[in-house]
Write an enzyme that holds these catalytic residues in place. Structure first.
Site, short mmCIF file in Angstrom:
data_model
loop_
_atom_site.label_atom_id
_atom_site.label_comp_id
_atom_site.label_asym_id
_atom_site.label_seq_id
_atom_site.Cartn_x
_atom_site.Cartn_y
_atom_site.Cartn_z
N ALA A 24 0.86 -1.18 0.00
CA ALA A 24 0.00 0.00 0.00
C ALA A 24 0.90 1.23 0.00
O ALA A 24 1.13 1.85 1.03
CB ALA A 24 -0.91 -0.02 1.23
N GLU A 25 1.43 1.54 -1.17
CA GLU A 25 2.44 2.60 -1.26
C GLU A 25 1.96 3.98 -0.80
O GLU A 25 2.71 4.68 -0.11
CB GLU A 25 3.03 2.63 -2.67
CG GLU A 25 3.93 1.43 -3.02
CD GLU A 25 3.19 0.15 -3.37
OE1 GLU A 25 1.96 0.19 -3.50
OE2 GLU A 25 3.86 -0.90 -3.50
N GLN A 53 9.41 -0.58 -2.67
CA GLN A 53 10.18 -1.74 -3.14
C GLN A 53 10.84 -1.49 -4.49
O GLN A 53 11.96 -1.92 -4.73
CB GLN A 53 9.26 -2.96 -3.19
CG GLN A 53 9.99 -4.25 -3.12
CD GLN A 53 9.07 -5.39 -2.68
OE1 GLN A 53 8.15 -5.75 -3.41
NE2 GLN A 53 9.32 -5.95 -1.52
N PHE A 54 10.14 -0.77 -5.35
CA PHE A 54 10.73 -0.32 -6.62
C PHE A 54 10.42 1.18 -6.73
O PHE A 54 9.30 1.61 -6.44
CB PHE A 54 10.14 -1.07 -7.82
CG PHE A 54 10.63 -2.49 -7.94
CD1 PHE A 54 11.69 -2.80 -8.79
CD2 PHE A 54 10.07 -3.50 -7.19
CE1 PHE A 54 12.16 -4.11 -8.88
CE2 PHE A 54 10.53 -4.81 -7.27
CZ PHE A 54 11.58 -5.11 -8.13
N ASP A 114 9.81 2.86 -9.18
CA ASP A 114 8.70 3.10 -10.10
C ASP A 114 7.40 3.36 -9.35
O ASP A 114 6.52 4.08 -9.82
CB ASP A 114 8.46 1.89 -11.02
CG ASP A 114 9.71 1.38 -11.71
OD1 ASP A 114 10.67 1.04 -11.00
OD2 ASP A 114 9.71 1.30 -12.95
N PHE A 115 7.27 2.72 -8.17
CA PHE A 115 6.00 2.80 -7.45
C PHE A 115 5.78 4.18 -6.84
O PHE A 115 4.72 4.45 -6.26
CB PHE A 115 5.92 1.73 -6.35
CG PHE A 115 6.15 0.33 -6.85
CD1 PHE A 115 5.99 0.00 -8.19
CD2 PHE A 115 6.51 -0.68 -5.97
CE1 PHE A 115 6.21 -1.31 -8.66
CE2 PHE A 115 6.72 -1.98 -6.41
CZ PHE A 115 6.58 -2.30 -7.76
N HIS A 156 9.23 -1.73 -13.52
CA HIS A 156 10.18 -2.07 -12.45
C HIS A 156 11.60 -1.68 -12.86
O HIS A 156 12.57 -2.26 -12.37
CB HIS A 156 10.17 -3.58 -12.14
CG HIS A 156 8.94 -4.08 -11.46
ND1 HIS A 156 7.73 -4.16 -12.09
CD2 HIS A 156 8.72 -4.53 -10.20
CE1 HIS A 156 6.82 -4.65 -11.25
NE2 HIS A 156 7.40 -4.89 -10.11
C1 LIG Z 1 2.14 -1.95 -6.36
C2 LIG Z 1 3.17 -2.99 -6.19
N1 LIG Z 1 3.81 -3.11 -5.03
C3 LIG Z 1 4.75 -4.04 -4.85
C4 LIG Z 1 5.09 -4.88 -5.88
C5 LIG Z 1 6.21 -5.91 -5.70
N2 LIG Z 1 5.58 -7.25 -5.54
C6 LIG Z 1 5.43 -8.07 -6.60
S1 LIG Z 1 4.61 -9.48 -6.18
C7 LIG Z 1 4.50 -8.99 -4.56
C8 LIG Z 1 3.80 -9.85 -3.57
C9 LIG Z 1 2.42 -10.14 -4.01
O1 LIG Z 1 1.74 -10.94 -3.11
P1 LIG Z 1 0.33 -11.53 -3.48
O2 LIG Z 1 -0.53 -10.46 -4.03
O3 LIG Z 1 -0.18 -12.25 -2.31
O4 LIG Z 1 0.60 -12.53 -4.68
P2 LIG Z 1 1.51 -13.84 -4.65
O5 LIG Z 1 2.87 -13.43 -5.07
O6 LIG Z 1 1.46 -14.39 -3.29
O7 LIG Z 1 0.87 -14.74 -5.64
C10 LIG Z 1 5.08 -7.74 -4.37
C11 LIG Z 1 5.15 -7.02 -3.09
C12 LIG Z 1 4.44 -4.70 -7.11
N3 LIG Z 1 4.75 -5.44 -8.18
N4 LIG Z 1 3.47 -3.78 -7.23
#
Ligand SMILES: Cc1ncc(C[n+]2csc(CCOP(=O)(O)OP(=O)(O)O)c2C)c(N)n1
Ligand SMILES: Cc1ncc(C[n+]2csc(CCOP(=O)(O)OP(=O)(O)O)c2C)c(N)n1
Ligand SMILES: [Mg+2]
Ligand SMILES: [Mg+2]
Lengths: 326, 334, 326, 334
Positions: free
Chosen positions: A59-60, A83-84, A86-87, A130
């Site tokens: 939740a950026e 985390q990146f 870009d966000f 990313h």
């Molecule tokens: C807005 C955003 N924040 C962070 C990320 C980095 N990120 C990619 S996958 C992930 C975890 C996702 O968890 P979930 O939605 O439960 O899916 P799962 O990987 O468990 O299938 C994160 C934090 C992203 N891609 N987009």
């Protein structure tokens, strides 16, 4: 002197500053037990505990808004991470309009000691959302300081300064640099904002480069040197404040300027830097200021196409050659 | 579904002093507002003003006798109700409207949003409604970080509640058990849109909080004592470390969204009904008099006192100078 | 020719295009029955019904995301509005990374016929978050077209082009211009993107101005003309695509350039324009390119301070005088 | 609190053809994934890959026999499960990983996200997880605008559900009664964080939908037939114009968040339990054989068929050329 990676340098800075000031608080996605997906925050959770180092939901906007809320109490010094980088677009209003303007728009009554860490850059098939380098956008945002180191030494000294600073700092870390090693003293030091570093001196052409591109420029400089062209490589280190003095001094000497960054060319930091140089030193120029940036298209995911986005040594050499023709 | 908060409140459980304070706060808020509108009509204040007339009970009841200076509030953009209840000097609020250096922004101007009084826990507000939902979890987290019992009360309208940020905020607050009290000032409209035209709810806005496991309720926001009691319980819960509470306080605005709004999208009779039967000040005054806690003369003298306090505040704010234009180059950085 | 306000011109464009193409759909906060807080969408709800013209919740990211979703089906042509252009920061990721890049990053398989309307500018005490001019940020965003009209004529012709265009358009409307009248023909016309308009010809100095500043520049031009200085006022009308050809032709003639916009100076559209001019026409310049923007601080709410943000006729005259000294 | 979806399903209510299709789809998904990982290990594919092994039942059950080409899906970043179930040719998906012009992006590369196949209702995906929550209300609104009965199914993880956008999305979908089916693939983890460490819920994530008046439930996402039934009901509800449904499908990932993840934050026994007892493919195959709907040989021949389909797809994708570097200058604008 010992050589450590930029990752370690950043980790040391976080560690030292969190030890020094117990109002610091670090948070973001997977920054706790996991130590961050770039392993920059490893060990901090164990050392400082789960209240001062914590994982957040994905939740950026809330991450940045919470940092703003913490900062304006005057009782906390937040160090959030996205985390990146870009966000930052997802949390854009919180960064651009809240972190940057809260103090001013409330008459200067509160401080904003936030250091927002943002990993950026093309780093191997991470794709259009990313891999970006969004730093230039924030030069247009009053109240934000923009730090973008290129070496472990700079990274550590600047991050320490950022954390102690009572104003908002966006701290951009190029992902390819995490593994790059460089000399870093054991003793404590700080690097002030607004002081460019001349990474290499030279009389023929001024190259202004940031982050990874500093290294590409230095590589090119070596090749050029062999051909008898001595470029001066300036790393502004902070885009806001921007050390125009150092830049203008160099331009006075060389009369030729190349700006290199990984940001898309149009509207990149090079635009503002070029505009300022011509404003203040037009008649020192013997050639048009050149800009090398990534193409004005989204970054393809394919690793085979990535090389056509990052400015290369060859492009720099060619641009300098062209400048030397004037 | 959110329960409706009810409590059998006896006036005798309160001291006369406290009851008078509630009355006085509400009356001061209204008179502040009326005088500001007058200043606008006289051309002395421009920009947008969103009058808070009609919902004074909500602010007075929730803040007075519940919050200390060190507790944080994030006010909303509807009137200056919460700032006044929290004790921000009237001259400073007027100063922010008039643009003189008496204002909390020392001349930058602030309209409703952007006044701040950190010493009284008033840390300002965003121009983008609802942004306070995110910021408030930050102030509340700081209480946890520093181990204090400071609470954060965040006000926002029914419209602001539809901002995406509500989700991030409720999730954080519920997860970290933060001392936040959400007060949704539901006056049924967001500019021209009725809440039923823009909100998908099971029954009430407060239902949105239920899924997070956050205690929630609906309350008559125009009953100052009921507001007081419901927030008191929430403050106590927060101080006990049990986390957030979500209160949907129902009210209605007597005037348009902003001064100048034709306000023709609201049924005339509905509006008149709120003015006649649910005015928080009139009703509370009547109750106090009925139970003989105050006399009509008491109220008159309180009102006279407020009138002169306001006149003085305006005089102070108006007579302060405008800032030097260089003011805009001060205070960007600490 | 008849004279109508820019508000009416925009309303006509929306009306005509919604009549012409029944896949158009218009939405935003209070744009329906209420007709929009700037009264630009008045009457559309009654005419086209509640499915094609609808009020949304206060949720800017969802508004833009929904527009993207509609557009990529190939079956809808959305015309969303953000109540204040400043709020584009709240929906920044949706605009910058989704509207702008969706087509490219999926290999060019979908179209993005979205026209996002954004009222901007300082217009009387609306404060730091309801007065901004954020258009420059999007010059750095591949895939976005940026339209910024200064007259009712341009507004109508450009809005019609925007709605018919199959790519993303950000349509910036300066709030002070809504009440400004100008000639608009009864007959249909379209104005292409990427074609600057020379609002006044002149040989001495090139002024590049956008939105409200076009009028301030024209006022200044009159005063300067009386002094014998003939400026050329160019209105790019679209910042992306940007008509550098027209600009460079003028620079060749005048050798002196002033760029005026209400955006904060640093990182504003003037930076990119200046950088490109010096890149392509350095040796045509007899003086440094000057930029006039608003100061690099948040916009104060006080109407007494607002005049110190908007570039004024006096500032323009002075800047031109300074340019003429070279 | 969200109810758990249960239904007494008899295999006999399905034709052998349909049951085989479910099996075949799941097996294809897994083999696709295993082969992709092999290609990564051989150094032919780089970047991040989030394996979808372990949750094939969720995708196959929800999509097969429920959705038509004209129905939209927004897949998530976990495996290519939903794309395969929706019928995107395998060679094109492999092509996107290999960066050859066989890919849907004609050589730009796509990793998991950014493949698109509009003719099959696959409109792509964002790199920012959860962004599809906002975009999906747009595709669903279009069905309303154009008067079709197309539905939109949006997949997202438990982690993505915590993005602020969920609120905007659920509110729109509930308000305008949009034909959206939310499928939250709850595999308990978002990278390293367990859902209990990042989510404030009453009991389940699906509880978040309740406050909007959106029908919701929790379901065993590893039971392909249960998934099929629950989504079928949701699709029918959407087509009747009754609006959205929120389904929380519980599953677990067999591998780390991305290839290379140490995956040491998960209890070894818990993980083994999911692999041994709750593998959607193994369990479904066993059931089919137990009820004698298929024989072991049938399954073997299906698997052999898939193997050669995959081999062919890889061959096709690998033998296609990389694009000319000029490719990056194509297709920004229409
Ligand atoms: C807005 C955003 N924040 C962070 C990320 C980095 N990120 C990619 S996958 C992930 C975890 C996702 O968890 P979930 O939605 O439960 O899916 P799962 O990987 O468990 O299938 C994160 C934090 C992203 N891609 N987009
Ligand atoms: C993010 C954002 N969107 C839109 C607006 C414009 N706006 C100001 S007040 C308002 C309506 C608010 O309604 P509500 O929250 O119910 O408060 P009320 O005005 O009824 O007290 C809107 C749309 C804004 N300031 N910020
Ligand atoms: Mg309201
Ligand atoms: Mg997960």
């Amino acid at each position: 002197m010992r050589k450590i990676t930029m990752r370690t340098a950043l980790m040391e800075a976080l560690n030292e500053e969190m030890e020094r000031d117990e109002t610091t608080v670090l948070f973001g996605e997977d920054v706790g037990k996991f130590g961050g997906i770039n392993a920059v925050t490893k060990g901090l959770y164990e050392k400082f505990g789960g209240t001062r180092v914590f994982d957040t939901p994905i939740a950026e906007p809330t991450i940045v808004a919470a940092a703003v809320g913490m900062a304006i109490t005057g009782n906390a010094r937040p160090i959030p991470e996205l985390q990146f980088g870009d966000f930052v677009g997802i949390a854009f209003d919180e960064v651009f309009n809240k972190m940057g303007k809260w103090r001013f728009m409330h008459g200067g009554q509160m401080e904003m000691p936030v250091t927002l860490r943002l990993p950026i850059g093309i780093a191997g098939g991470a794709g259009p959302e990313h891999s970006q380098s969004p730093q230039a956008l924030f030069m247009h945002g009053p109240g934000l300081q923009i730090v973008i180191p290129s070496t472990p030494y700079d990274a550590k000294g600047l991050l320490k300064t950022a954390i102690r600073d009572n104003n908002a700092v966006l701290f951009f870390e190029h992902k390819v640099l995490y593994d790059m090693k460089g000399e870093v003293p054991e003793d404590e030091y700080l690097i002030p904002f607004g002081k460019a570093d001349i990474k290499k001196e030279g009389d023929d052409v001024t190259i202004i480069a940031t982050a990874l591109q500093v290294h590409t420029a230095l590589d090119a400089a070596e090749e050029l040197s062999a051909k008898g062209v001595e470029v001066e490589v300036i790393d502004p280190r902070t885009l806001a404040p921007l050390d125009m003095e150092t830049i203008l001094q160099s331009v006075k000497k060389t009369g030729r300027v190349l700006i290199v960054h990984e940001e898309p060319k149009t509207g990149g930091s090079g635009a503002e830097i070029a505009a300022q140089i011509q404003e203040q030193a037009l008649f020192d120029l013997s050639a048009p200021i050149k800009r090398l940036g990534s193409p004005d298209v989204p970054i393809a995911q394919s690793i085979y196409l990535e090389p056509f986005y990052t400015p290369s040594k060859e492009q720099i050499v060619q641009a300098v050659d062209e400048l030397m023709e004037y | 579904m959110a329960k409706t908060y009810e409590k059998d409140i006896k006036l005798n459980d309160y001291s006369k002093e406290v009851l008078t304070d509630f009355y006085k706060t509400m009356a001061k808020i209204r008179k502040f507002d009326e005088n500001l509108i007058r200043l606008m009509q006289e051309g002395k204040v421009s920009g947008f003003y969103h009058s808070g007339i009609g919902s004074e009970g909500l602010s007075a009841g929730s803040i007075r006798q519940n919050l200390r200076d060190e507790d944080y509030i994030f006010y909303n953009h509807r009137g200056c109700n919460q700032k006044i209840a929290k004790g921000v000097p009237l001259s400073k609020i007027y100063g922010d409207f008039l643009g003189t250096i008496e204002g909390t922004t020392r001349g930058l101007g602030a309209g409703i949003v952007h006044s701040a009084d950190p010493a009284r826990g008033v840390l300002g507000q965003a121009g983008t409604i609802g942004s306070q939902l995110g910021i408030s979890v930050g102030t509340a987290y700081t209480s946890k970080l520093t181990g204090t019992d400071q609470v954060t009360v965040v006000y926002f309208g029914d419209g602001a509640a539809s901002r995406e940020m509500l989700h991030g905020s409720l999730n954080w607050a519920g997860l970290y058990k933060l001392p936040v009290i959400y007060i949704c000032e539901n006056n049924e409209y967001a500019i021209s849109c009725h809440v039923s035209e823009t909100h998908a709810v099971k029954e009430n806005i407060a239902d949105w909080a239920e899924g997070y496991g956050i205690p929630n309720c609906v309350v008559d926001g125009n009953d100052v004592l009921l507001m007081h009691e419901v927030v008191k319980e929430a403050v106590e819960r927060a101080k006990r470390g049990e986390g957030p509470t979500f209160i949907e306080a129902q009210t209605f605005r007597h005037r348009g969204h902003f001064e100048g709004d034709p306000y023709d999208y609201v049924d005339v009779e509905v509006l008149q009904g709120w003015k006649d039967k649910k005015d928080p000040i009139k009703n509370f005054a009547a109750k106090l008099m009925l139970e003989k806690i105050v006399s009509e003369e008491d109220l008159e003298s309180i009102n006279a006192e407020i009138d002169s306090e306001i006149a003085e505040a305006i005089e102070k704010a108006e007579s302060a100078p405008l800032p030097d234009p260089k003011r805009i180059y001060e205070g960007l950085f600490a």
